[in-house]
Write a protein that holds these residues in place. Structure first.
Motif, PDB file in Angstrom:
ATOM      1  N   THR A   1      60.751 -34.357 -17.270  1.00  0.00           N
ATOM      2  CA  THR A   1      61.726 -33.362 -17.739  1.00  0.00           C
ATOM      3  C   THR A   1      62.163 -33.659 -19.166  1.00  0.00           C
ATOM      4  O   THR A   1      62.224 -32.755 -20.019  1.00  0.00           O
ATOM      5  CB  THR A   1      62.948 -33.329 -16.811  1.00  0.00           C
ATOM      6  N   LEU A   2      62.471 -34.927 -19.442  1.00  0.00           N
ATOM      7  CA  LEU A   2      62.878 -35.301 -20.803  1.00  0.00           C
ATOM      8  C   LEU A   2      61.772 -35.022 -21.815  1.00  0.00           C
ATOM      9  O   LEU A   2      62.052 -34.626 -22.965  1.00  0.00           O
ATOM     10  CB  LEU A   2      63.251 -36.786 -20.846  1.00  0.00           C
ATOM     11  N   LEU A   3      60.520 -35.218 -21.406  1.00  0.00           N
ATOM     12  CA  LEU A   3      59.409 -34.979 -22.320  1.00  0.00           C
ATOM     13  C   LEU A   3      59.158 -33.493 -22.545  1.00  0.00           C
ATOM     14  O   LEU A   3      58.791 -33.076 -23.656  1.00  0.00           O
ATOM     15  CB  LEU A   3      58.137 -35.644 -21.772  1.00  0.00           C
ATOM     16  N   ILE A   4      59.359 -32.695 -21.504  1.00  0.00           N
ATOM     17  CA  ILE A   4      59.002 -31.282 -21.587  1.00  0.00           C
ATOM     18  C   ILE A   4      60.093 -30.435 -22.222  1.00  0.00           C
ATOM     19  O   ILE A   4      59.789 -29.443 -22.906  1.00  0.00           O
ATOM     20  CB  ILE A   4      58.652 -30.754 -20.176  1.00  0.00           C
ATOM     21  N   VAL A   5      61.360 -30.793 -22.032  1.00  0.00           N
ATOM     22  CA  VAL A   5      62.451 -29.959 -22.552  1.00  0.00           C
ATOM     23  C   VAL A   5      62.309 -29.678 -24.050  1.00  0.00           C
ATOM     24  O   VAL A   5      62.426 -28.524 -24.486  1.00  0.00           O
ATOM     25  CB  VAL A   5      63.821 -30.587 -22.226  1.00  0.00           C
ATOM     26  N   PRO A   6      62.034 -30.688 -24.903  1.00  0.00           N
ATOM     27  CA  PRO A   6      61.862 -30.372 -26.331  1.00  0.00           C
ATOM     28  C   PRO A   6      60.661 -29.462 -26.591  1.00  0.00           C
ATOM     29  O   PRO A   6      60.733 -28.570 -27.448  1.00  0.00           O
ATOM     30  CB  PRO A   6      61.662 -31.748 -26.981  1.00  0.00           C
ATOM     31  N   VAL A   7      59.568 -29.668 -25.866  1.00  0.00           N
ATOM     32  CA  VAL A   7      58.392 -28.807 -26.028  1.00  0.00           C
ATOM     33  C   VAL A   7      58.721 -27.380 -25.613  1.00  0.00           C
ATOM     34  O   VAL A   7      58.342 -26.407 -26.290  1.00  0.00           O
ATOM     35  CB  VAL A   7      57.213 -29.351 -25.192  1.00  0.00           C
ATOM     36  N   PHE A   8      59.437 -27.261 -24.519  1.00  0.00           N
ATOM     37  CA  PHE A   8      59.847 -25.956 -24.019  1.00  0.00           C
ATOM     38  C   PHE A   8      60.713 -25.228 -25.053  1.00  0.00           C
ATOM     39  O   PHE A   8      60.506 -24.046 -25.350  1.00  0.00           O
ATOM     40  CB  PHE A   8      60.618 -26.171 -22.722  1.00  0.00           C
ATOM     41  N   GLY A   9      61.696 -25.943 -25.617  1.00  0.00           N
ATOM     42  CA  GLY A   9      62.543 -25.336 -26.645  1.00  0.00           C
ATOM     43  C   GLY A   9      61.757 -24.965 -27.892  1.00  0.00           C
ATOM     44  O   GLY A   9      62.007 -23.920 -28.506  1.00  0.00           O
ATOM     45  N   TRP A  10      60.794 -25.810 -28.269  1.00  0.00           N
ATOM     46  CA  TRP A  10      59.966 -25.518 -29.443  1.00  0.00           C
ATOM     47  C   TRP A  10      59.162 -24.243 -29.228  1.00  0.00           C
ATOM     48  O   TRP A  10      59.067 -23.397 -30.117  1.00  0.00           O
ATOM     49  CB  TRP A  10      59.037 -26.697 -29.700  1.00  0.00           C
ATOM     50  N   LEU A  11      58.582 -24.081 -28.048  1.00  0.00           N
ATOM     51  CA  LEU A  11      57.817 -22.876 -27.742  1.00  0.00           C
ATOM     52  C   LEU A  11      58.697 -21.636 -27.767  1.00  0.00           C
ATOM     53  O   LEU A  11      58.323 -20.598 -28.318  1.00  0.00           O
ATOM     54  CB  LEU A  11      57.147 -23.017 -26.367  1.00  0.00           C
ATOM     55  N   PHE A  12      59.879 -21.747 -27.170  1.00  0.00           N
ATOM     56  CA  PHE A  12      60.766 -20.596 -27.137  1.00  0.00           C
ATOM     57  C   PHE A  12      61.255 -20.206 -28.524  1.00  0.00           C
ATOM     58  O   PHE A  12      61.578 -19.041 -28.777  1.00  0.00           O
ATOM     59  CB  PHE A  12      61.975 -20.883 -26.227  1.00  0.00           C
ATOM     60  N   ALA A  13      61.307 -21.173 -29.417  1.00  0.00           N
ATOM     61  CA  ALA A  13      61.777 -20.876 -30.770  1.00  0.00           C
ATOM     62  C   ALA A  13      60.696 -20.229 -31.630  1.00  0.00           C
ATOM     63  O   ALA A  13      61.014 -19.603 -32.644  1.00  0.00           O
ATOM     64  CB  ALA A  13      62.264 -22.166 -31.443  1.00  0.00           C
ATOM     65  N   ARG A  14      59.431 -20.347 -31.235  1.00  0.00           N
ATOM     66  CA  ARG A  14      58.350 -19.944 -32.143  1.00  0.00           C
ATOM     67  C   ARG A  14      57.359 -18.929 -31.569  1.00  0.00           C
ATOM     68  O   ARG A  14      56.691 -18.243 -32.336  1.00  0.00           O
ATOM     69  CB  ARG A  14      57.573 -21.195 -32.591  1.00  0.00           C
ATOM     70  N   VAL A  15      57.261 -18.839 -30.252  1.00  0.00           N
ATOM     71  CA  VAL A  15      56.264 -17.943 -29.657  1.00  0.00           C
ATOM     72  C   VAL A  15      56.962 -16.694 -29.133  1.00  0.00           C
ATOM     73  O   VAL A  15      57.934 -16.803 -28.369  1.00  0.00           O
ATOM     74  CB  VAL A  15      55.519 -18.646 -28.507  1.00  0.00           C
ATOM     75  N   PRO A  16      56.500 -15.501 -29.515  1.00  0.00           N
ATOM     76  CA  PRO A  16      57.110 -14.267 -28.991  1.00  0.00           C
ATOM     77  C   PRO A  16      57.028 -14.225 -27.471  1.00  0.00           C
ATOM     78  O   PRO A  16      56.025 -14.621 -26.869  1.00  0.00           O
ATOM     79  CB  PRO A  16      56.258 -13.160 -29.620  1.00  0.00           C
TER      80      PRO A  16
END
Length: 424
Positions: free
Chosen positions: A64-79
């Protein structure tokens, strides 16, 4: 110009009727998928042994700790029209891999045990992110007034899926084994993906909304949320409620895994047991949400709902201390989850209506992910250490009852804080 057609007392347009039906259907299929996977996950955990749960909870927390930043990065950049189908397609592919692995290696052998551990972690993390993705999509499809009107109906679709999933698992597990259930779950998730795709094509505003909302997911929210919780006693109280609830739930979960592993011979029988329990849980939680929760919070307030929930759980753990059997533990598990999903969890979500916007998003996200999964991990290890002192099931009942007294006291504190902020 002709007036827009209206339907029923909700005064819905034709377009809203269609979009609401598809939203309802998609969430129903998504949670039917999860609640078919959940008893499989729990049965495999019992097969692996109760002692493995603390390690599995640790793995979930780390992932969870590893994925949360990746998840936020995707939501910030991918439509969103690209992100949502892509993530769901990735989840479906994962399910296909697990189904093939369980079909080839089984779930009870040495090789199958490795896949079972990966499956436990995957299902736990999948639930958190798949539901988050779904509601992010709903927030873009529906505007704020529509959300207030329709989100309750869409949530009811999820409750219906929570009944369908364990029912299908109970019916089919004896015929298709664990691998077959995973294939059926993949089909349900595919249906949810197709429904979301249709919804996005019908919603002309989503492309423009995605371009403006893609930057709304700032990085670093976990640290900011933790700081906010630390300096706000009201939010810290909510975090303590979640942590104590996690400890109580982990006691029940680990002890049940231990007893179920002895009472049932294989993963299929254990899956049938857990699916029956989940069916009772989701049916009861649905009734409580529909009939009781609104009455309690309107007449007595949110704090009273939290305190009442704690009192019920306290009585249930006292009963376990007096009658430490699998039957009593099963009844306690159902009652505990009725209390959590039917009363306590919705009441805790209401607490965020009286805090600033930053707290609603930053602190809630941290509490629902980092605090919750971290508490699961710590609870698993604490139970393992305490269990080495020779504590049996009856002893856990009395320990949990004492913890419930603390939880109910914190609930009273949080309820007072809610009222001081203008809530009821």
């Amino acid at each position: 110009m002709q007036p827009t057609p209206q339907y029923g007392r909700f005064q819905m347009t034709r377009e809203e009727v269609g979009a609401l039906f598809i939203s309802f259907l998609s969430f129903m299929l998504l949670l039917a998928c999860y609640y078919m996977l959940r008893p499989v996950r729990d049965a495999l955990a019992a097969t692996l042994g109760a002692g493995s749960i603390k390690y599995l909870s640790t793995m979930v927390f780390v992932v969870t700790l590893l994925i949360v930043p990746v998840f936020g990065w995707l939501f910030a950049r991918v439509p969103r029209p690209l992100l949502v189908p892509g993530l769901y397609a990735f989840f479906i592919l994962n399910l296909g891999v697990f189904a093939l692995a369980f079909g080839r290696y089984g779930a009870d052998g040495v090789t199958g045990a490795g896949w079972a551990r990966a499956f436990y972690v995957w299902v736990t993390v999948f639930n958190m992110f798949a539901v988050s993705v779904f509601w992010s999509s709903m927030a873009e499809v529906w505007n704020e007034p529509q959300g207030r009107r329709f989100f309750g109906v869409i949530s009811a679709g999820g409750s219906l899926g929570g009944l369908i999933g364990p029912l299908l698992a109970r019916i089919f597990v004896a015929h298709v084994a664990v691998s077959g259930l995973v294939w059926i779950s993949a089909a349900l998730l595919t249906g949810a993906l197709l429904a979301l795709g249709v919804l996005m094509r019908r919603t002309t505003a989503i492309a423009a909304a995605s371009s403006t909302k893609a930057s709304e997911a700032p990085a670093g929210k976990t640290l900011e949320g933790l700081k906010l919780i630390g300096r706000t006693p009201f939010l810290a109280g909510i975090a303590v409620l979640v942590s104590l609830g996690s400890f109580l739930g982990m006691i029940v979960y680990i002890e049940m895994a231990r007893l179920v592993a002895t009472a049932f011979a294989n993963a299929a029988e254990r899956t049938q047991y857990y699916s029956s329990r989940d069916l009772w849980v989701n049916a009861g939680a649905f009734v409580l949400q529909l009939v009781l929760l609104g009455q309690v919070t309107r007449r007595f307030g949110v704090g009273a709902a939290l305190i009442g929930s704690g009192c019920v759980v306290f009585a249930a753990f006292i009963a376990l201390g007096l009658d430490p059997t699998l039957a009593m533990l099963t009844g306690l598990s159902v009652l505990l989850r009725w209390s959590e999903f039917g009363i306590a969890k919705p009441a805790r979500d209401m607490l965020y209506t009286v805090v600033p916007a930053a707290a609603k998003y930053q602190s809630k996200n941290v509490i629902d992910t980092t605090v919750y999964r971290g508490s699961d991990m710590v609870s698993g290890w604490m139970q393992s250490l305490i269990g080495r002192l020779g504590v049996n099931l009856a002893g856990w009942g009395w320990i949990a009852a004492a913890m419930t007294v603390v939880l109910t006291t914190v609930a009273a504190f949080v309820g007072r804080g809610y009222r001081r902020r203008g809530g009821k």
